[in-house]
Design an enzyme around this catalytic site. Structure first.
Site, PDB file in Angstrom:
ATOM      1  CB  SER A  21     -16.504  -4.958  14.565  1.00 33.50           C
ATOM      2  OG  SER A  21     -17.805  -4.441  14.519  1.00 33.50           O
ATOM      3  CG  ASN A  99     -18.824  -6.520  12.265  1.00 36.15           C
ATOM      4  OD1 ASN A  99     -19.950  -6.674  12.717  1.00 36.15           O
ATOM      5  ND2 ASN A  99     -17.866  -7.407  12.440  1.00 36.15           N
ATOM      6  CG  ASN A 127     -20.613 -10.545  14.031  1.00 31.48           C
ATOM      7  OD1 ASN A 127     -20.218 -11.635  14.435  1.00 31.48           O
ATOM      8  ND2 ASN A 127     -21.165  -9.644  14.827  1.00 31.48           N
ATOM      9  CB  CYS A 130     -22.937 -11.315  17.325  1.00 28.60           C
ATOM     10  SG  CYS A 130     -23.264 -10.233  18.735  1.00 28.60           S
ATOM     11  CG  ASN A 192     -17.452 -12.065  17.909  1.00 28.66           C
ATOM     12  OD1 ASN A 192     -17.498 -11.413  18.955  1.00 28.66           O
ATOM     13  ND2 ASN A 192     -18.149 -11.740  16.850  1.00 28.66           N
ATOM     14  N   GLY A 244      -7.728 -10.339  22.855  1.00 28.14           N
ATOM     15  CA  GLY A 244      -6.807 -10.073  23.961  1.00 28.14           C
ATOM     16  C   GLY A 244      -5.484  -9.450  23.576  1.00 28.14           C
ATOM     17  CB  THR A 266     -10.886  -5.287  25.224  1.00 30.67           C
ATOM     18  OG1 THR A 266     -11.980  -6.119  24.814  1.00 30.67           O
ATOM     19  CG2 THR A 266     -11.110  -4.842  26.653  1.00 30.67           C
TER      20      THR A 266
HETATM   21  C1  FMN Z   1     -18.184  -3.522  23.506  1.00 31.39           C
HETATM   22  C2  FMN Z   1     -17.916  -4.503  22.412  1.00 31.39           C
HETATM   23  C3  FMN Z   1     -18.702  -4.480  21.251  1.00 31.39           C
HETATM   24  C4  FMN Z   1     -18.461  -5.389  20.220  1.00 31.39           C
HETATM   25  N1  FMN Z   1     -19.224  -5.332  19.072  1.00 31.39           N
HETATM   26  C5  FMN Z   1     -18.950  -6.178  18.033  1.00 31.39           C
HETATM   27  C6  FMN Z   1     -19.670  -6.102  16.809  1.00 31.39           C
HETATM   28  O1  FMN Z   1     -20.554  -5.253  16.628  1.00 31.39           O
HETATM   29  N2  FMN Z   1     -19.359  -6.988  15.818  1.00 31.39           N
HETATM   30  C7  FMN Z   1     -18.371  -7.944  15.971  1.00 31.39           C
HETATM   31  O2  FMN Z   1     -18.114  -8.717  15.048  1.00 31.39           O
HETATM   32  N3  FMN Z   1     -17.653  -8.013  17.123  1.00 31.39           N
HETATM   33  C8  FMN Z   1     -17.917  -7.168  18.147  1.00 31.39           C
HETATM   34  N4  FMN Z   1     -17.183  -7.251  19.303  1.00 31.39           N
HETATM   35  C9  FMN Z   1     -16.114  -8.268  19.425  1.00 31.39           C
HETATM   36  C10 FMN Z   1     -14.746  -7.662  19.119  1.00 31.39           C
HETATM   37  O3  FMN Z   1     -14.688  -7.123  17.821  1.00 31.39           O
HETATM   38  C11 FMN Z   1     -13.630  -8.721  19.301  1.00 31.39           C
HETATM   39  O4  FMN Z   1     -13.878  -9.819  18.446  1.00 31.39           O
HETATM   40  C12 FMN Z   1     -13.523  -9.246  20.717  1.00 31.39           C
HETATM   41  O5  FMN Z   1     -13.759  -8.228  21.666  1.00 31.39           O
HETATM   42  C13 FMN Z   1     -12.162  -9.908  21.008  1.00 31.39           C
HETATM   43  O6  FMN Z   1     -11.095  -8.992  20.846  1.00 31.39           O
HETATM   44  P1  FMN Z   1     -10.444  -8.155  22.090  1.00 31.39           P
HETATM   45  O7  FMN Z   1     -10.151  -9.158  23.175  1.00 31.39           O
HETATM   46  O8  FMN Z   1      -9.230  -7.501  21.511  1.00 31.39           O
HETATM   47  O9  FMN Z   1     -11.478  -7.180  22.516  1.00 31.39           O
HETATM   48  C14 FMN Z   1     -17.410  -6.347  20.358  1.00 31.39           C
HETATM   49  C15 FMN Z   1     -16.625  -6.358  21.525  1.00 31.39           C
HETATM   50  C16 FMN Z   1     -16.854  -5.453  22.539  1.00 31.39           C
HETATM   51  C17 FMN Z   1     -15.979  -5.505  23.775  1.00 31.39           C
END
Ligand code: FMN
Length: 303
Positions: A21, A99, A127, A130, A192, A244, A266
């Site tokens: 998300s 989400n 969620n 956050c 998260n 990650g 990401t």
């Molecule tokens: C720009 C951005 C916005 C995000 N917005 C949400 C969100 O609205 N709701 C949520 O549950 N997680 C949100 N996340 C968290 C991601 O869904 C994820 O849990 C977190 O980035 C770890 O995964 P990754 O390392 O693959 O990015 C956000 C992350 C980023 C970088």
């Protein structure tokens, strides 16, 4: 070709690859790069009962092997989603998952009730983790009691597959995962973002307007992997792993640690075609190792 189908609660997925998300918009933004129907499930942006402006800028900071964000759940609210976004995305040929975020239990419940009425949304991801909103958000996800309360309330209002997204900013994540399971969650997703901070030494100021923000990207992977491994041993519901994941090898590692499916966050910002590349990479790995189904590698870590 191996069978890539996995099941999360009642949610049937054509492969274990999901989008995280907040990192994949509503999916439409990616149709120039990939056939988004090839993704197992798309989790859309955090949706709240009322419109949220998000936090003031700057709300992103790059870090070695990762990033910090403090977007703060910017979205137009659930009614806007129902009227304007749902009609555009409902016929996408994969699972579209919302989400659901909030700052009070009643808000989570009302939002979930509204989404429950949408035929083409087979699941929500709650969620409770956050780090970028002042009230609620992560507050529910950092105690077993808080997690149990909100999950129980949403469970009674929401009839389809309920995934609960956990915060890594806790001492013992297994305790929160068990509370979610005990309160009716069909699955838990983790992690998260991790609470972090960046400072501009010359200006002697924090880089993010909110001072602290959520850390994501390659740098968080070992922590996420450890937590997925611990949680998958602590609960009997399927675990969705993220944090990650940058390539197919990372995805396989999470599945060996016990994840039934994985999410990519990401990495979408670096390569908008990463999701389908990961699905192909998982398939090649299974073929190379002689597996018939992806389910055979879930929790297959030998220790
Ligand atoms: C720009 C951005 C916005 C995000 N917005 C949400 C969100 O609205 N709701 C949520 O549950 N997680 C949100 N996340 C968290 C991601 O869904 C994820 O849990 C977190 O980035 C770890 O995964 P990754 O390392 O693959 O990015 C956000 C992350 C980023 C970088």
């Amino acid at each position: 070709m191996a069978d890539l189908n996995v099941k999360i609660g009642e949610l049937q997925m054509k492969n274990p690859v999901m989008t995280a998300s907040g990192t994949f918009g509503y999916g439409e933004e990616f149709t120039d790069f990939i056939d988004i129907a090839r993704i197992g499930s798309i989790i859309v942006k955090g949706t709240t009962l009322h419109k949220r402006e998000g936090n003031p800028y700057p709300r992103m900071a790059e870090t070695p092997s990762g990033m910090l964000n403090a977007v703060g759940l910017q979205n137009k609210g659930v009614n806007y989603f129902v009227e304007h976004i749902y009609p555009r995305i409902k016929d996408i040929q994969t699972n579209m998952i919302v989400n659901v975020s909030g700052s009070a239990i009643e808000d989570y419940v009302k939002t979930a009730e509204i989404i429950n009425e949408l035929d083409k949304i087979p699941a929500i991801e709650l969620n409770i983790s956050c780090p970028n909103v002042k009230q609620g958000g992560m507050a529910f996800g950092v105690t077993a009691k808080g997690a149990a309360e909100v999950v129980k309330a949403v469970r009674s209002a929401y009839k389809k597959t309920l995934i609960v997204k956990l915060s890594p900013n806790v001492t013992d994540i297994t305790e929160i995962a068990r509370a979610a399971e005990g309160s009716g969650a069909d699955s838990v997703s983790l992690i998260n973002t991790l609470l972090g901070m960046a400072i501009d030494a010359e200006r002697k100021r924090p880089i993010l307007s909110t001072i602290t923000g959520g850390m994501s990207g390659a740098a968080v992977k070992p922590i996420a992997l450890r937590m997925v491994w611990q949680v998958s041993k602590a609960v009997n519901i399927p675990v969705i792993g993220l944090g990650g994941i940058m390539n197919w090898k990372d995805a396989i590692e999470f599945m060996l640690a016990g994840a039934s499916a994985i999410q990519i966050g990401t990495a979408n910002f670096i390569d908008p075609a990463i999701t389908v590349k990961v699905a192909d990479g998982i398939n090649n790995y299974l073929d190379r190792h002689g597996y018939k189904s992806v389910n055979e590698i879930i929790g297959a870590l030998e220790v």
